[in-house]
Motif scaffolding. Structure first.
Motif, PDB file in Angstrom:
ATOM      1  N   PHE A  62       0.834  -1.208   0.000  1.00 51.82           N
ATOM      2  CA  PHE A  62       0.000   0.000   0.000  1.00 51.82           C
ATOM      3  C   PHE A  62       0.869   1.258   0.000  1.00 51.82           C
ATOM      4  O   PHE A  62       0.571   2.232  -0.706  1.00 51.82           O
TER       5      PHE A  62
ATOM      6  N   THR B  28       0.907   3.987  -2.930  1.00 50.04           N
ATOM      7  CA  THR B  28       0.623   5.395  -2.633  1.00 50.04           C
ATOM      8  C   THR B  28       1.697   6.305  -3.216  1.00 50.04           C
ATOM      9  O   THR B  28       1.394   7.354  -3.806  1.00 50.04           O
TER      10      THR B  28
ATOM     11  N   SER C  67       1.320   6.218  -7.042  1.00 45.55           N
ATOM     12  CA  SER C  67       0.099   6.932  -7.435  1.00 45.55           C
ATOM     13  C   SER C  67       0.299   8.434  -7.348  1.00 45.55           C
ATOM     14  O   SER C  67      -0.088   9.184  -8.254  1.00 45.55           O
TER      15      SER C  67
ATOM     16  N   VAL D  88      -3.506   6.215 -10.443  1.00 46.74           N
ATOM     17  CA  VAL D  88      -3.640   4.985  -9.651  1.00 46.74           C
ATOM     18  C   VAL D  88      -3.527   3.762 -10.560  1.00 46.74           C
ATOM     19  O   VAL D  88      -2.936   2.745 -10.176  1.00 46.74           O
TER      20      VAL D  88
ATOM     21  N   PHE E 212      -0.872   0.648 -10.147  1.00 44.00           N
ATOM     22  CA  PHE E 212      -1.263  -0.760 -10.023  1.00 44.00           C
ATOM     23  C   PHE E 212      -0.611  -1.617 -11.109  1.00 44.00           C
ATOM     24  O   PHE E 212      -0.213  -2.755 -10.847  1.00 44.00           O
TER      25      PHE E 212
ATOM     26  N   LYS F  40      -8.442  -5.602  -7.629  1.00 42.01           N
ATOM     27  CA  LYS F  40      -7.846  -4.619  -6.729  1.00 42.01           C
ATOM     28  C   LYS F  40      -8.048  -3.180  -7.188  1.00 42.01           C
ATOM     29  O   LYS F  40      -8.458  -2.316  -6.410  1.00 42.01           O
ATOM     30  N   TYR F  41      -7.737  -2.918  -8.467  1.00 40.87           N
ATOM     31  CA  TYR F  41      -7.815  -1.533  -8.968  1.00 40.87           C
ATOM     32  C   TYR F  41      -9.254  -1.067  -9.143  1.00 40.87           C
ATOM     33  O   TYR F  41      -9.661  -0.053  -8.562  1.00 40.87           O
TER      34      TYR F  41
ATOM     35  N   GLU G 178     -12.013  -2.657  -5.749  1.00 45.54           N
ATOM     36  CA  GLU G 178     -11.626  -2.367  -4.367  1.00 45.54           C
ATOM     37  C   GLU G 178     -10.997  -0.997  -4.168  1.00 45.54           C
ATOM     38  O   GLU G 178     -10.966  -0.495  -3.045  1.00 45.54           O
ATOM     39  N   THR G 179     -10.502  -0.377  -5.256  1.00 40.55           N
ATOM     40  CA  THR G 179      -9.831   0.925  -5.100  1.00 40.55           C
ATOM     41  C   THR G 179     -10.556   2.062  -5.808  1.00 40.55           C
ATOM     42  O   THR G 179     -10.942   3.046  -5.191  1.00 40.55           O
ATOM     43  N   MET G 180     -10.756   1.932  -7.134  1.00 40.97           N
ATOM     44  CA  MET G 180     -11.275   3.064  -7.882  1.00 40.97           C
ATOM     45  C   MET G 180     -12.748   3.351  -7.617  1.00 40.97           C
ATOM     46  O   MET G 180     -13.150   4.513  -7.597  1.00 40.97           O
TER      47      MET G 180
ATOM     48  N   LEU H 244     -12.708   5.326  -4.460  1.00 39.48           N
ATOM     49  CA  LEU H 244     -12.045   6.609  -4.689  1.00 39.48           C
ATOM     50  C   LEU H 244     -12.915   7.569  -5.485  1.00 39.48           C
ATOM     51  O   LEU H 244     -13.036   8.752  -5.146  1.00 39.48           O
TER      52      LEU H 244
END
Length: 260
Positions: free
Chosen positions: A28, A32, A35, A120, A124, A171-172, A175-177, A180
């Motif tokens: 992570f 970060t 990103s 991001v 990834f 993941k991208y 779970e992330t974008m 976000l």
């Protein structure tokens, strides 16, 4: 058949949650940093700062003209006198009817979404796809440090397709974008209570899956049919066919022993 010269065990050597969490934290941090770098780079290329500066100038223009301040909370607004609220409303209506302001605001919003999404994404691609291909067996930097790796749940080596699904779709994207983008929409006041509910749902589903499934599978693992295992003790077969052959050998050995 596998990447180990000695077969330690045919049983799945599942990674402990402590190791997985430790590797996740390190990955992570790396994500970060990457990103942030790519977001700043894309913002520089698209001249985001100039548009944002111009938008602030548009806000300041009407704040000075009407003697108001737009950056206030709803409590502060309703704490104003009726006359002050009317003045604020007049200033706000003038602001949102200014074509230059609206176009600049839309540009800032679009560039913000673009910079974050692409920044991001590139992070990834590097940290969760390219590096694991280089290290082999889905090993990220975090997994490398804590001696973890990936394999298909059936026991054979993870391929690039599964790795891509795990990193980018799971993941991208999910779970992330999704969280976000919802947070950004909340920031720009373009989404209501549904947004936080969706974020909470994704987090809750992931926690339930990790703690309730035997192999501690998150959403990305279910999508890619992967599992995190201990690198030092887990034997990984090259293909599904190798696993089938091994099972046949074990069944044959068991049958022969039962004759005695």
């Amino acid at each position: 058949m596998g990447y180990r010269t000695v077969l330690v065990s045919d049983d799945m050597q599942r990674a402990s949650l402590l190791k997985r969490i430790s590797a996740l934290i390190l990955d992570f941090i790396i994500l970060t940093i990457l990103s942030t770098f790519f977001i700043f780079l894309i913002s520089f290329i698209t001249k985001y700062d100039s548009y944002n500066t111009h938008l602030n100038e548009c806000y300041s223009k009407y704040e000075k003209q009407y003697g108001v301040e737009f950056s206030i909370s709803s409590d502060e607004y309703y704490g104003y006198s009726e006359e002050d609220r009317a003045l604020y409303d007049e200033a706000y209506n003038a602001l949102i009817n200014d074509e230059d302001t609206i176009l600049t605001y839309q540009k800032v919003v679009n560039l913000s979404l673009l910079s974050v999404s692409l920044g991001v994404f590139f992070a990834f691609i590097i940290a969760e796809f390219i590096i694991p291909i280089f290290f082999k067996n889905g090993v990220t930097i975090g997994k490398k440090v804590f001696s973890l790796c990936l394999m298909r749940r059936g026991g054979w080596r993870v391929n690039n397709t599964s790795l891509f699904i795990r990193a980018i779709l799971g993941k991208y994207t999910i779970e992330t974008m999704v969280p976000l983008l919802i947070l950004m929409m909340v920031f720009f006041s373009s989404i209501g209570i549904v947004g936080p509910i969706v974020i909470g749902g994704i987090i809750l589903i992931n926690l339930i899956l990790i703690f309730a499934t035997k192999d501690h599978l998150a959403i990305h693992d279910l999508l890619a049919d992967t599992v995190v295992v201990d690198y030092m003790s887990q034997y990984i077969y090259e293909t599904e066919e190798d696993v089938i052959e091994r099972k046949k050998e074990l069944a044959k050995e068991k049958a022969e022993k039962s004759l005695y």
